[in-house]
Design a protein around this motif. Structure first.
Motif, PDB file in Angstrom:
ATOM      1  N   ASP A  67       1.784  -3.248   4.581  1.00 50.19           N
ATOM      2  CA  ASP A  67       3.108  -2.966   4.810  1.00 50.19           C
ATOM      3  C   ASP A  67       2.136  -1.263   4.872  1.00 50.19           C
ATOM      4  O   ASP A  67       2.911  -0.196   5.507  1.00 50.19           O
ATOM      5  N   GLU A  68       0.655  -0.919   5.019  1.00 46.79           N
ATOM      6  CA  GLU A  68       0.577   0.478   5.218  1.00 46.79           C
ATOM      7  C   GLU A  68       1.022   0.981   6.404  1.00 46.79           C
ATOM      8  O   GLU A  68       0.726   0.367   7.659  1.00 46.79           O
ATOM      9  N   ILE A  69       1.212   2.295   6.566  1.00 43.37           N
ATOM     10  CA  ILE A  69       2.252   3.431   6.692  1.00 43.37           C
ATOM     11  C   ILE A  69       0.921   4.533   7.350  1.00 43.37           C
ATOM     12  O   ILE A  69       0.482   5.239   5.901  1.00 43.37           O
ATOM     13  N   ILE A  70       0.437   5.176   8.382  1.00 40.20           N
ATOM     14  CA  ILE A  70      -1.067   5.881   8.133  1.00 40.20           C
ATOM     15  C   ILE A  70       0.490   7.146   9.172  1.00 40.20           C
ATOM     16  O   ILE A  70       0.681   6.789  10.386  1.00 40.20           O
ATOM     17  N   HIS A  71       0.159   7.958   8.756  1.00 33.36           N
ATOM     18  CA  HIS A  71       0.702   9.420   8.973  1.00 33.36           C
ATOM     19  C   HIS A  71      -0.220  10.272  10.200  1.00 33.36           C
ATOM     20  O   HIS A  71      -1.241  10.875   8.846  1.00 33.36           O
ATOM     21  N   LEU A  72      -0.707  10.549  11.049  1.00 34.15           N
ATOM     22  CA  LEU A  72      -1.328  11.556  11.935  1.00 34.15           C
ATOM     23  C   LEU A  72      -1.004  12.666  11.830  1.00 34.15           C
ATOM     24  O   LEU A  72       0.233  12.650  12.644  1.00 34.15           O
ATOM     25  N   TYR A  73      -1.526  13.926  11.544  1.00 32.25           N
ATOM     26  CA  TYR A  73      -1.854  14.900  11.940  1.00 32.25           C
ATOM     27  C   TYR A  73      -3.150  15.853  13.163  1.00 32.25           C
ATOM     28  O   TYR A  73      -4.133  15.298  12.568  1.00 32.25           O
ATOM     29  N   HIS A 128       0.334  -1.188   0.001  1.00 34.51           N
ATOM     30  CA  HIS A 128       0.085   0.083  -0.064  1.00 34.51           C
ATOM     31  C   HIS A 128       0.841   1.248   0.268  1.00 34.51           C
ATOM     32  O   HIS A 128       1.907   0.754   0.458  1.00 34.51           O
ATOM     33  N   PRO A 129       0.019   2.247  -0.877  1.00 30.07           N
ATOM     34  CA  PRO A 129       1.855   3.726  -0.632  1.00 30.07           C
ATOM     35  C   PRO A 129       1.717   4.744   0.231  1.00 30.07           C
ATOM     36  O   PRO A 129       1.945   5.220   0.310  1.00 30.07           O
ATOM     37  N   GLY A 130       0.171   4.130   1.695  1.00 29.54           N
ATOM     38  CA  GLY A 130       0.490   4.968   2.620  1.00 29.54           C
ATOM     39  C   GLY A 130      -0.553   6.249   2.881  1.00 29.54           C
ATOM     40  O   GLY A 130      -1.109   6.315   1.513  1.00 29.54           O
ATOM     41  N   ALA A 131      -0.928   6.031   3.748  1.00 31.28           N
ATOM     42  CA  ALA A 131      -2.029   6.483   4.073  1.00 31.28           C
ATOM     43  C   ALA A 131      -1.719   8.425   5.292  1.00 31.28           C
ATOM     44  O   ALA A 131      -0.510   7.877   5.914  1.00 31.28           O
ATOM     45  N   VAL A 132      -2.194   9.370   5.456  1.00 32.80           N
ATOM     46  CA  VAL A 132      -2.151  10.339   6.422  1.00 32.80           C
ATOM     47  C   VAL A 132      -4.125  10.132   6.611  1.00 32.80           C
ATOM     48  O   VAL A 132      -5.192   9.879   6.409  1.00 32.80           O
ATOM     49  N   ALA A 133      -4.010  10.434   7.856  1.00 32.43           N
ATOM     50  CA  ALA A 133      -5.421  10.849   8.771  1.00 32.43           C
ATOM     51  C   ALA A 133      -4.953  12.328   9.119  1.00 32.43           C
ATOM     52  O   ALA A 133      -4.370  12.682  10.379  1.00 32.43           O
ATOM     53  N   ILE A 134      -6.279  12.908   9.544  1.00 30.38           N
ATOM     54  CA  ILE A 134      -5.941  14.409  10.453  1.00 30.38           C
ATOM     55  C   ILE A 134      -7.247  14.318  11.448  1.00 30.38           C
ATOM     56  O   ILE A 134      -8.646  14.201  10.862  1.00 30.38           O
ATOM     57  N   LEU A 135      -6.635  14.697  13.097  1.00 31.17           N
ATOM     58  CA  LEU A 135      -7.200  14.454  14.209  1.00 31.17           C
ATOM     59  C   LEU A 135      -7.672  16.390  14.052  1.00 31.17           C
ATOM     60  O   LEU A 135      -7.030  17.062  14.370  1.00 31.17           O
ATOM     61  N   ALA A 136      -9.065  16.719  13.245  1.00 27.33           N
ATOM     62  CA  ALA A 136      -9.231  18.175  12.582  1.00 27.33           C
ATOM     63  C   ALA A 136     -10.144  18.606  14.390  1.00 27.33           C
ATOM     64  O   ALA A 136     -10.943  18.345  14.387  1.00 27.33           O
ATOM     65  N   ILE A 137      -9.339  19.896  15.330  1.00 23.68           N
ATOM     66  CA  ILE A 137     -10.127  20.407  16.557  1.00 23.68           C
ATOM     67  C   ILE A 137     -10.438  21.668  16.044  1.00 23.68           C
ATOM     68  O   ILE A 137     -10.126  22.953  15.657  1.00 23.68           O
TER      69      ILE A 137
END
Length: 181
Positions: free
Chosen positions: A118-124, A42-51
């Motif tokens: 192998d998916e890695i998620i980058h959390l912001y 998997h190319p990877g992903a991002v996730a966003i904790l938006a407040i």
């Protein structure tokens, strides 16, 4: 060298799709025997904790065919080839929620299913949210309902399994440190 490393002997691509590919790898185990591993690339992903300014978490509800039901999640999306994860996070927040943010802070990266993918998620963390007048269009096959929730409401959604995915649960637990009850 990792004590339990598995040396790849052969690797065969079985399927290559738009987002993922499936490989069968024959590996040599630490004891010298061999085994097969079915691996999703998997190319990877991002996730966003938006407040929001009033301390609510921005969530999206969408149908997830793999589970055959709707889930409530934090905004997220796949990293395009060559794209920086922060750029992906900025784009996905706007496409999925119609918000931009004046602050984007990297929180952490994590593996989603290391037993087979192998998916890695980058959390912001996104703060300083502002509605975009003409937001970028989302994916044609994505139908999203936008929600805003307090931390208590988000925890209740976890208990009732409306929130059921690991990235969102991880983000909600992180948000507990930041938000008042």
């Amino acid at each position: 060298m990792d004590t339990y490393e598995e040396k790849t002997l052969t690797s065969t691509e079985i399927y290559k799709g738009k987002i993922i590919s499936l490989r069968i790898e024959e590996v040599e185990l630490p004891n010298g025997k061999t085994a097969q591993r079915e691996l999703i690339k998997h190319p990877g992903a991002v996730a966003i904790l938006a407040i929001t300014s009033d301390e609510k978490i921005v969530l999206v509800e969408q149908f997830r065919k793999a589970l055959d039901r709707s889930l409530v999640e934090i905004p997220a999306g796949k990293i395009e080839p060559g794209e920086d994860p922060k750029t992906t996070a900025i784009r996905e927040l706007e496409e999925e929620t119609g918000y931009s943010a004046s602050e984007f802070t990297y929180i952490q990266s994590f593996a989603t299913s290391p037993g087979f993918a192998d998916e890695i998620i980058h959390l912001y963390l996104a703060r300083g949210l502002k509605k975009v007048e003409n937001p970028a269009a989302g994916d044609d096959d994505e139908f999203i309902n936008l929600l805003e929730s307090t931390i208590v409401e988000a925890e209740e959604m976890m208990t009732s399994t409306k929130i059921y995915d690991a990235k969102t649960a991880f983000a909600i637990l992180y948000a507990k440190k930041l938000l008042p009850n």
